[in-house]
Design a protein around this motif. Structure first.
Motif, short mmCIF file in Angstrom:
data_model
loop_
_atom_site.label_atom_id
_atom_site.label_comp_id
_atom_site.label_asym_id
_atom_site.label_seq_id
_atom_site.Cartn_x
_atom_site.Cartn_y
_atom_site.Cartn_z
N GLY A 1 0.78 -1.23 0.00
CA GLY A 1 0.00 0.00 0.00
C GLY A 1 0.81 1.28 0.00
O GLY A 1 0.25 2.36 0.19
N LEU A 2 2.13 1.19 -0.24
CA LEU A 2 2.95 2.41 -0.34
C LEU A 2 2.91 2.93 -1.77
O LEU A 2 3.87 2.80 -2.54
N ALA A 3 1.78 3.51 -2.14
CA ALA A 3 1.60 4.04 -3.49
C ALA A 3 2.10 5.48 -3.50
O ALA A 3 1.36 6.42 -3.21
N PHE A 4 3.38 5.65 -3.84
CA PHE A 4 3.98 6.99 -3.80
C PHE A 4 5.02 7.10 -4.90
O PHE A 4 5.90 6.25 -5.04
N VAL A 5 4.92 8.18 -5.68
CA VAL A 5 5.92 8.48 -6.71
C VAL A 5 6.39 9.91 -6.51
O VAL A 5 5.58 10.84 -6.42
N LEU B 1 0.29 16.19 -4.40
CA LEU B 1 1.70 16.56 -4.39
C LEU B 1 2.07 17.15 -3.04
O LEU B 1 2.15 18.36 -2.85
N ARG B 2 2.30 16.25 -2.08
CA ARG B 2 2.66 16.65 -0.73
C ARG B 2 3.43 15.52 -0.09
O ARG B 2 3.35 14.36 -0.52
N ASP B 3 4.20 15.83 0.95
CA ASP B 3 4.81 14.78 1.74
C ASP B 3 3.72 13.86 2.27
O ASP B 3 2.59 14.28 2.53
N ARG B 4 4.07 12.58 2.47
CA ARG B 4 3.06 11.62 2.88
C ARG B 4 3.54 10.81 4.08
O ARG B 4 4.70 10.39 4.15
N LEU B 5 2.63 10.58 5.01
CA LEU B 5 2.86 9.73 6.17
C LEU B 5 1.99 8.50 6.05
O LEU B 5 0.77 8.61 5.88
N PHE B 6 2.60 7.32 6.14
CA PHE B 6 1.88 6.06 6.03
C PHE B 6 2.01 5.30 7.35
O PHE B 6 3.11 5.08 7.85
N ARG B 7 0.86 4.88 7.90
CA ARG B 7 0.84 4.09 9.12
C ARG B 7 1.02 2.61 8.78
O ARG B 7 0.39 2.08 7.87
N ASN B 8 1.89 1.95 9.54
CA ASN B 8 2.12 0.52 9.37
C ASN B 8 1.08 -0.26 10.18
O ASN B 8 1.05 -0.19 11.41
N ASP B 9 0.22 -0.99 9.49
CA ASP B 9 -0.80 -1.81 10.15
C ASP B 9 -0.36 -3.27 10.10
O ASP B 9 -1.06 -4.16 9.59
N LEU B 10 0.82 -3.54 10.66
CA LEU B 10 1.43 -4.86 10.62
C LEU B 10 0.60 -5.89 11.38
O LEU B 10 0.17 -5.65 12.51
N THR B 11 0.38 -7.02 10.75
CA THR B 11 -0.26 -8.17 11.41
C THR B 11 0.60 -9.39 11.14
O THR B 11 1.51 -9.38 10.31
N VAL B 12 0.32 -10.45 11.86
CA VAL B 12 1.04 -11.71 11.69
C VAL B 12 0.04 -12.80 11.37
O VAL B 12 -0.95 -12.99 12.08
N GLY B 13 0.29 -13.51 10.25
CA GLY B 13 -0.63 -14.56 9.82
C GLY B 13 -0.55 -15.78 10.72
O GLY B 13 0.32 -15.91 11.59
N ARG C 1 0.92 -3.92 5.78
CA ARG C 1 -0.11 -3.12 5.11
C ARG C 1 0.00 -1.69 5.63
O ARG C 1 -0.02 -1.46 6.85
N PHE C 2 0.12 -0.74 4.72
CA PHE C 2 0.27 0.66 5.09
C PHE C 2 -0.97 1.46 4.70
O PHE C 2 -1.57 1.22 3.65
N THR C 3 -1.32 2.41 5.56
CA THR C 3 -2.47 3.29 5.33
C THR C 3 -1.99 4.72 5.30
O THR C 3 -1.26 5.17 6.19
N ASP C 4 -2.38 5.47 4.28
CA ASP C 4 -2.01 6.88 4.16
C ASP C 4 -2.80 7.68 5.19
O ASP C 4 -4.02 7.79 5.11
N ARG D 1 -5.04 13.16 8.15
CA ARG D 1 -5.39 13.15 9.57
C ARG D 1 -4.23 13.63 10.45
O ARG D 1 -4.45 14.20 11.52
N SER D 2 -2.99 13.42 10.01
CA SER D 2 -1.84 13.74 10.84
C SER D 2 -1.67 15.23 11.08
O SER D 2 -1.02 15.64 12.04
N GLY D 3 -2.21 16.05 10.19
CA GLY D 3 -2.05 17.49 10.31
C GLY D 3 -0.71 17.99 9.82
O GLY D 3 -0.41 19.19 9.95
#
Length: 595
Positions: free
Chosen positions: A52-56, A116-128, A136-139, A143-145
């Motif tokens: 989910g790190l969709a960033f260019v 077109l801005r800096d991006r912060l992605f939260r790591n929603d790590l789980t273990v199978g 899994r990362f969430t932009d 919300r971060s301000g």
């Protein structure tokens, strides 16, 4: 106090299946060391897209060769929400020339560049259920301000108020910004009140406690006095327009800010930094190179002598670069130094330095004699021949195979046109491939890039690189920022097949901040001690995992751990378990020394 796991996850048991995986050989260079990590590949897999790190990155180039457009982006690995896993911060560019729009860019923004801005992605790590970590990362930028202004360059991370939560410092082409963590998933811009809004061209920055008062101070490496309006026109070897060398502009002075502990910083540059020349800084790393218990600073300068700020233990520094043997190459030449890192590459207990340079210069290895005096071992180590084809930026010591020896990873990309690419009508003819160099344990390196995986076959304009255990499985992963390209998350698939111990070092109290600068010694059963350092700085314009991961090779545990805290106190813990992440809190171990 020893606590295991992070964010409530019992990691040791979950990853034993991964650590015990059966492996074969892929024909890597011969190695006489016992217990060599298996070669069945790939060693690294780029999981950015699937996670989910969709960033260019977008640099805003218009074909006019504005020099600032080729020096970003930095990247960061940080645990901004204190849940025990590493989140991701990615720096964005934009249009350098305010008179032009994105429609006039010679390479238009990719859809994943928007917004077109800096991006912060939260790591929603789980273990199978099979014990395999699922990334899994969430932009969470909106919300971060975090509202990053101007043209982005780099990022530094540190806890400026000792509340146990990571704060973020952004270097820009223009005023830098400091964001304080509100401890609820949001940040507040405190640049103006903190007094750290340096208006220059900042690139790399480092949080470091320079005076051992328990508060993180801030060093900002500035590059050149530059503006689009005063842009200099330069030509390449064939006479065509090209990017300019750094000598085309005047360098800009670095800044040192002392943390008062009340939310404000004081610019102490004039009184604290003595005798150094103003030089174009690109890389900064903090380490106690002379082992006197006080943090020093190494600055990689582009086309000028590199700087070693030796701590005088009274709030001031002197430039010891020339006397220490690090200002110039062994031939007495300046190098185009960019990314830099410090670490004990030869396992003799002190901090050695590597900095990466321009194509045809070769990267530089400076070996510490234990007193802060260095020998240029570039040729003897084989680095000259191995790295001469590359222009390095992001760089770091990392034990990719957990054999107990620090290897070298670099991301590369030229700063002047590569003629062969230009003749092929490449729209951005600066790209080069990454490089992974394995430490043989005898002072030399082998190039194992060909075995590292498909991501190392891609040619990109590599810039920032951040190192850390993103999936908490016991090996070092790498986050890469590419100029005008897609961010990459290179997940290590082989390191944790060997034994390891992961350590988070925090200060007194609850929750306690990450103690950047603390030195860690892990004693192996054969009597050897591996020394590592907690740090978030180094590399290029990027911020690393502040935790310490130590590869144990074939050694079994538990292990004895000694920590030299930034205030000089030394403590030890015995019976520390392996194959898990452990938190060590200052004041809870057995005191064995002081400073």
């Amino acid at each position: 106090m020893i606590s295991t796991g992070l964010g409530g996850r019992p990691l040791a048991a979950l990853f034993m299946a991964v650590c015990a995986a059966a492996c074969g050989s892929a024909g890597a260079p011969a190695d006489s060391r016992a217990g060599r990590a298996p070669d069945r590949g790939p060693w690294f897999t780029d999981r950015a897209a699937e996670a989910g790190l969709a960033f260019v990155h977008f640099n805003g180039m218009t074909g006019e060769f504005h020099d600032a457009e080729i020096f970003a982006p930095g990247v960061a690995l940080l645990d901004y929400d204190s849940d025990g896993d590493l989140d991701v911060y990615l720096v964005q560019g934009g249009m350098l020339d305010p008179r032009k729009t994105v429609e006039q860019a010679s390479i238009p923004p990719h859809p994943d560049a928007y917004p077109l801005r800096d991006r912060l992605f939260r790591n929603d790590l789980t273990v199978g259920g099979d014990g395999v970590p699922l990334l899994r990362f969430t932009d969470v930028t909106e919300r971060s301000g975090i509202a990053a202004r101007g043209y982005g360059m780099g990022v530094a991370v540190g806890d400026i108020d000792n509340d146990g939560w990571s704060d973020i410092y952004l270097t820009r082409l223009g005023p830098d910004q400091l964001f304080r963590n509100n401890r609820d998933g949001t940040f507040r811009d405190v640049s103006a009140t903190a007094g750290t809004a340096d208006p220059g061209w900042g690139v790399s920055a480092a949080f470091v406690d320079i005076d051992r008062d328990g508060w993180l101070d801030l060093y900002v490496g500035n590059y050149l006095r530059y503006s689009v309006e005063a842009d200099v026109r330069c030509a390449g070897r064939a006479g065509q327009p090209d990017y300019c060398p750094p000598r085309s502009y005047r360098p800009q002075a670095d800044r040192l800010y002392r943390n008062h502990g009340d939310g404000t910083f004081q610019d102490v540059t004039a009184t604290a930094l003595r005798g150094g020349e103003v030089a174009p800084a690109l890389g900064v790393v903090a380490a106690d190179v002379d082992r006197d218990g006080w943090m020093d600073l190494y600055v990689a300068n582009d086309g000028q002598a590199d700087t070693l700020w030796r701590n005088q233990r009274d709030g001031t520094f002197t430039d010891a670069g020339l006397l220490a043997g690090v200002a110039f190459s062994r031939d007495g030449q300046v190098t185009a130094s960019m990314g830099v890192d410090a670490g004990d590459f030869d396992n003799d207990g002190d901090e050695d330095i590597v900095h990466v340079n321009l194509t045809l210069e070769g990267h530089t290895l400076l070996v510490n004699d234990g007193t802060g005096l260095f020998t240029d071992a570039t040729r003897a180590s084989g680095l000259t021949a191995l790295t001469m084809p590359f222009t390095g930026f992001g760089a770091g010591w990392m034990d990719y195979d957990n054999d107990g020896w620090l290897d070298l990873f670099t991301v590369n990309g030229a700063v002047r046109t590569i003629e062969a690419l230009a003749r092929a009508n490449d729209p951005f003819p600066l790209h080069q491939r990454k490089q992974l160099l394995r430490n043989r344990g005898d002072g030399r390196f082998d190039d194992v890039t060909a075995l590292a995986g498909a991501a190392f076959e891609r040619s990109t304009v590599g810039r920032g690189a951040a190192f850390g255990d993103v999936d908490n499985d016991g090996d070092i992963d790498v986050l890469v920022g590419n100029n005008n390209g897609r961010a990459e998350l290179l997940v290590n698939e082989v390191g944790n097949r060997r034994n390891w111990v992961g350590l988070r070092l925090v200060g007194r109290g609850t929750p306690g901040r990450d103690m950047l600068g603390a030195r860690v010694g892990v004693e192996l059963p054969d009597g050897r001690t591996l020394w590592r350092r907690a740090r978030s700085d180094g590399s290029y314009a990027s911020a690393n995992d502040p935790r310490v991961l130590v590869g144990l090779g074939g050694a079994a545990g538990p292990v004895r751990v000694q920590v030299v805290w930034p205030d000089g106190q030394t403590e030890e813990w015995t019976g520390v378990g392996i194959a898990q992440w452990v938190t060590l809190r200052q004041g809870t171990g057995r005191t064995v020394g002081g400073g």
